[in-house]
Design a protein around this motif. Structure first.
Motif, short mmCIF file in Angstrom:
data_model
loop_
_atom_site.label_atom_id
_atom_site.label_comp_id
_atom_site.label_asym_id
_atom_site.label_seq_id
_atom_site.Cartn_x
_atom_site.Cartn_y
_atom_site.Cartn_z
N THR A 227 70.66 -97.68 -119.94
CA THR A 227 72.01 -97.39 -120.42
C THR A 227 72.90 -97.46 -119.43
O THR A 227 74.40 -97.48 -119.87
CB THR A 227 72.05 -96.10 -121.25
N VAL A 228 72.58 -97.51 -118.12
CA VAL A 228 73.60 -97.76 -116.94
C VAL A 228 73.06 -98.78 -116.18
O VAL A 228 72.59 -98.76 -115.08
CB VAL A 228 73.80 -96.45 -116.17
N ARG A 229 73.22 -100.10 -116.69
CA ARG A 229 72.97 -101.32 -116.03
C ARG A 229 73.20 -101.59 -114.57
O ARG A 229 72.40 -102.37 -114.11
CB ARG A 229 73.43 -102.53 -117.10
N SER A 230 74.33 -101.15 -114.06
CA SER A 230 74.76 -101.33 -112.75
C SER A 230 73.54 -100.76 -111.79
O SER A 230 73.70 -101.46 -110.57
CB SER A 230 76.13 -100.62 -112.43
N PHE A 231 72.67 -99.82 -112.12
CA PHE A 231 71.64 -99.48 -111.16
C PHE A 231 70.54 -100.53 -111.25
O PHE A 231 69.47 -99.99 -110.58
CB PHE A 231 71.55 -98.04 -111.72
N ILE A 232 70.37 -101.14 -112.17
CA ILE A 232 69.15 -101.92 -112.26
C ILE A 232 69.23 -103.44 -111.74
O ILE A 232 70.42 -104.14 -111.92
CB ILE A 232 68.77 -102.15 -113.85
N LYS A 233 68.39 -103.88 -110.53
CA LYS A 233 68.39 -104.80 -109.88
C LYS A 233 67.67 -105.88 -110.58
O LYS A 233 68.18 -107.01 -110.73
CB LYS A 233 67.40 -104.65 -108.80
N SER A 234 66.64 -105.68 -111.02
CA SER A 234 65.92 -106.64 -111.87
C SER A 234 65.01 -105.90 -113.03
O SER A 234 64.92 -104.63 -112.88
CB SER A 234 65.34 -107.71 -110.97
N LYS A 235 63.98 -106.65 -113.51
CA LYS A 235 63.17 -106.10 -114.73
C LYS A 235 62.41 -104.95 -113.81
O LYS A 235 61.62 -105.12 -113.16
CB LYS A 235 62.21 -107.04 -115.35
#
Length: 317
Positions: A227-235
């Motif tokens: 829900t906080v996409r900014s912390f996701i680098k990739s899948k």
């Protein structure tokens, strides 16, 4: 335990959520709209099992470690158990309810246990967890001895935002007093309700610390990282340091759950130099519900990271 590396590349602005009443009503909308079974009268004894305090639980296996999922309503405890179970099943593990955990004449519990395999195998959205839907499941492999036991219970029994000092149900005393080694998993959800309620949740965890033995272990599960996409680098790959600091800053004075990690500071001076916290942090995502009600599992790396931490503490897999 793994070191908490607090070196981050950027500072993250923390914004509190909107008014508690509005947000909590949204959180509870699904829960209140689900069908909750009415007061249950056991046909054989006439005992009212609609109150968790009326149910005597039994920990028949006092050797296998207990994993206790602890979190408020709608934080994703049930889906965390389901997602972990789906991953473990694919990896060749067996996950099944422990049926002697509650009385044999508890009709609701029997039905709940019977439905557990369907919950694991279905891609439908699960129902909200009523206050009687607490259960213990065991994880084993290849017909061997159990590896761990996992307790899942309704969030209101741990932390009720409408009554932050609500007493714990009696069955938790039995679990806390058991001789099993325990792993307490405290769920943290980003942007959950408003700051006063999150602060009260931290206070609740602090008060619960008296139940944690020095030989027990603690994991913080940063659920719903998707829900906080900014912390996701990739899948399945997360900037763990930044996400952790977003939830609770390294100095204990910032983040959405200030000082929650500081509650578990490493007190041994030498060890604290390279392991400042006597706990672990794991980012997690269960998956996504589509508009048609179907559920799409998250990347397997999330349950894998969680299971790896559990196995590290247990010493086997």
């Amino acid at each position: 335990m793994a070191d908490f590396n607090f070196d981050t590349e950027e500072n993250i602005d923390i914004e509190t959520s909107t008014e508690y009443s509005e947000e909590f009503n949204k959180e509870r909308e699904n829960f209140d709209s689900e069908e909750i079974l009415p007061t249950q009268k056991n046909e054989q004894t006439g005992v009212d099992y609609s109150d968790p305090n009326d149910v005597m639980v039994t920990i028949s296996d006092l050797k296998t470690p207990l994993v206790i999922l602890f979190g408020p309503p709608s934080c994703g405890k049930t889906m965390t158990l389901i997602r972990l179970s789906r991953y473990l099943k694919k990896e060749g593990y067996n996950i099944e309810p422990i049926r002697d955990f509650r009385p044999s004449n508890d009709k609701y519990f029997k039905e709940f246990c019977d439905a557990f395999p369907q919950m694991i195998n279905s891609d439908e959205k699960p129902r909200a967890t009523p206050n009687m839907a607490f259960m213990l499941v065991k994880v084993s492999r290849n017909g061997g001895d159990p590896i761990c036991q996992i307790l899942e219970a309704p969030g209101e029994l741990y932390f009720d935002p409408t009554n932050t000092t609500r007493e714990y149900p009696l069955y938790l005393d039995i679990i806390n007093d058991s001789s099993n080694k325990k792993i307490f998993v405290f769920l943290l959800e980003p942007n959950w309700l408003d700051k006063p309620i999150r602060d009260a949740y931290v206070d609740r965890i602090e008060a619960y610390k008296e139940n944690i033995d020095p030989n027990d272990r603690v994991i913080f599960l940063g659920n719903k990282v998707d829900t906080v996409r900014s912390f996701i680098k990739s899948k399945g790959v997360v900037n763990i340091d930044n996400f952790r600091d977003f939830l609770s800053a390294k100095d204990g004075n910032g983040g959405q759950y200030p000082r929650v990690f500081s509650l578990f500071k490493e007190k041994r001076p030498i060890i604290s130099w390279f392991k400042p916290y006597d706990c672990e942090f794991v980012p997690f995502s269960t998956g996504t519900f589509k508009e048609n009600g179907k559920f799409v599992n998250s990347n397997d790396n999330y349950p894998k990271m969680f299971w790896d931490k559990i196995c590290k503490y247990i010493g086997r897999r």
